[in-house]
Motif scaffolding. Structure first.
Motif, PDB file in Angstrom:
ATOM      1  N   PRO A   3       0.818  -1.222   0.000  1.00 36.14           N
ATOM      2  CA  PRO A   3       0.000   0.000   0.000  1.00 36.14           C
ATOM      3  C   PRO A   3       0.853   1.273   0.000  1.00 36.14           C
ATOM      4  O   PRO A   3       1.853   1.362   0.720  1.00 36.14           O
ATOM      5  N   ASN A   4       0.425   2.242  -0.792  1.00 37.11           N
ATOM      6  CA  ASN A   4       1.120   3.528  -0.867  1.00 37.11           C
ATOM      7  C   ASN A   4       0.510   4.479   0.163  1.00 37.11           C
ATOM      8  O   ASN A   4      -0.087   5.501  -0.182  1.00 37.11           O
ATOM      9  N   PHE A   5       0.673   4.138   1.427  1.00 37.02           N
ATOM     10  CA  PHE A   5       0.052   4.889   2.508  1.00 37.02           C
ATOM     11  C   PHE A   5       0.771   6.220   2.770  1.00 37.02           C
ATOM     12  O   PHE A   5       1.926   6.401   2.398  1.00 37.02           O
ATOM     13  N   GLU A   6       0.068   7.129   3.408  1.00 36.39           N
ATOM     14  CA  GLU A   6       0.668   8.359   3.920  1.00 36.39           C
ATOM     15  C   GLU A   6       0.687   8.286   5.434  1.00 36.39           C
ATOM     16  O   GLU A   6      -0.244   7.756   6.055  1.00 36.39           O
ATOM     17  N   ALA A   7       1.738   8.808   6.046  1.00 39.18           N
ATOM     18  CA  ALA A   7       1.855   8.711   7.500  1.00 39.18           C
ATOM     19  C   ALA A   7       2.796   9.783   8.030  1.00 39.18           C
ATOM     20  O   ALA A   7       3.684  10.267   7.321  1.00 39.18           O
ATOM     21  N   ASP A   8       2.600  10.129   9.298  1.00 43.51           N
ATOM     22  CA  ASP A   8       3.533  11.008   9.992  1.00 43.51           C
ATOM     23  C   ASP A   8       4.655  10.166  10.580  1.00 43.51           C
ATOM     24  O   ASP A   8       4.418   9.082  11.126  1.00 43.51           O
ATOM     25  N   THR A   9       5.880  10.662  10.453  1.00 42.41           N
ATOM     26  CA  THR A   9       7.049   9.945  10.962  1.00 42.41           C
ATOM     27  C   THR A   9       7.973  10.920  11.674  1.00 42.41           C
ATOM     28  O   THR A   9       7.752  12.142  11.652  1.00 42.41           O
ATOM     29  N   THR A  10       9.017  10.389  12.258  1.00 44.42           N
ATOM     30  CA  THR A  10      10.014  11.233  12.911  1.00 44.42           C
ATOM     31  C   THR A  10      10.803  12.052  11.899  1.00 44.42           C
ATOM     32  O   THR A  10      11.563  12.946  12.285  1.00 44.42           O
ATOM     33  N   SER A  11      10.649  11.782  10.611  1.00 51.97           N
ATOM     34  CA  SER A  11      11.277  12.585   9.552  1.00 51.97           C
ATOM     35  C   SER A  11      10.257  13.420   8.790  1.00 51.97           C
ATOM     36  O   SER A  11      10.521  13.891   7.686  1.00 51.97           O
TER      37      SER A  11
END
Length: 221
Positions: free
Chosen positions: A11-19
């Motif tokens: 899946p080409n998901f979007e997410a918040d990360t530490t970067s």
């Protein structure tokens, strides 16, 4: 049951990360990728695992593999805990060399089938299991391993598996039990002897078996 099967597009998901916020396929670019989840920040086994992954980050980089972790904690918790992880890795002055996804709403954990029903937080909600997903440059899932929350992973084995995946993606071979880079590999059964001789200049040897079937063919790459 939600999840991704081998050979399916990840899946080409979007997410918040530490970067910062990422779109997964853009994050990978043309690289291989490894996404590995852990149950919870500020817990003992997870700290040892992510520290080991950090120590091996150059090995993953050598193989053209981008690393990214995930748990159900917030970005703020990830950033704070990362300092503990790097201190455990005896690299307290260095940043964690890969991002961690914040899946505090458990959306990705559900989508990817990553929740461990036997391990729950104080509110009774399931924690993420220790999943490993290896994704190829074509964005398809090449390998998945699922560990329960109570069992830490062996990242040396994960590197060995990536070596096998990358080799067998390019050559018509398979790797036998306990194989390590530099050791003999096995010619795939569907390849005729005439083609094998042409493809493998180091020669092909066949192990005789009681059945008389000549399916155990070895070569050196």
């Amino acid at each position: 049951m939600p999840g991704v099967l081998l050979g399916e597009e990840f899946p080409n998901f979007e997410a918040d990360t530490t970067s910062g916020r990422i779109k997964f396929h853009d994050f990978l670019g043309d690289s291989w990728g490894i996404l590995f989840s852990h149950p919870k920040d500020f817990t003992p086994v997870c700290t040892t695992e992510l520290a080991r992954a950090a120590k091996l980050s150059d090995e993953f980089k050598k193989r053209g593999v981008k690393m990214i972790a995930l748990s159900i904690d917030s970005v703020e918790d990830h950033n704070s805990w990362s300092k503990d992880v790097m201190a455990y890795a005896n690299e307290a002055d260095s940043p964690l060399p890969y991002p961690i996804i914040a899946d505090d709403k458990r959306e990705l954990s559900v989508l990817l089938g990553m929740l461990d029903p036997d391990e729950r937080n104080k509110d009774g909600l399931p924690l993420t299991a220790r999943c490993v997903f290896v994704i190829g440059p074509d964005k398809k899932l090449k390998l998945s391993i699922l560990y329960p929350a109570t069992t830490g992973r062996n990242f040396d084995e994960i590197l060995r598996v990536i070596d096998s995946l990358q080799l067998t993606a390019q050559k018509k071979v398979a790797t036998p039990v306990d194989w390590k880079p530099g050791e003999k590999v096995m010619v795939i059964p569907s390849l005729p002897d005439s083609e094998a001789t042409a493809l493998f200049p180091n020669g092909v040897t066949t192990k005789e078996m009681p059945s008389g079937k000549k399916y155990l063919r070895y070569t050196k790459i």
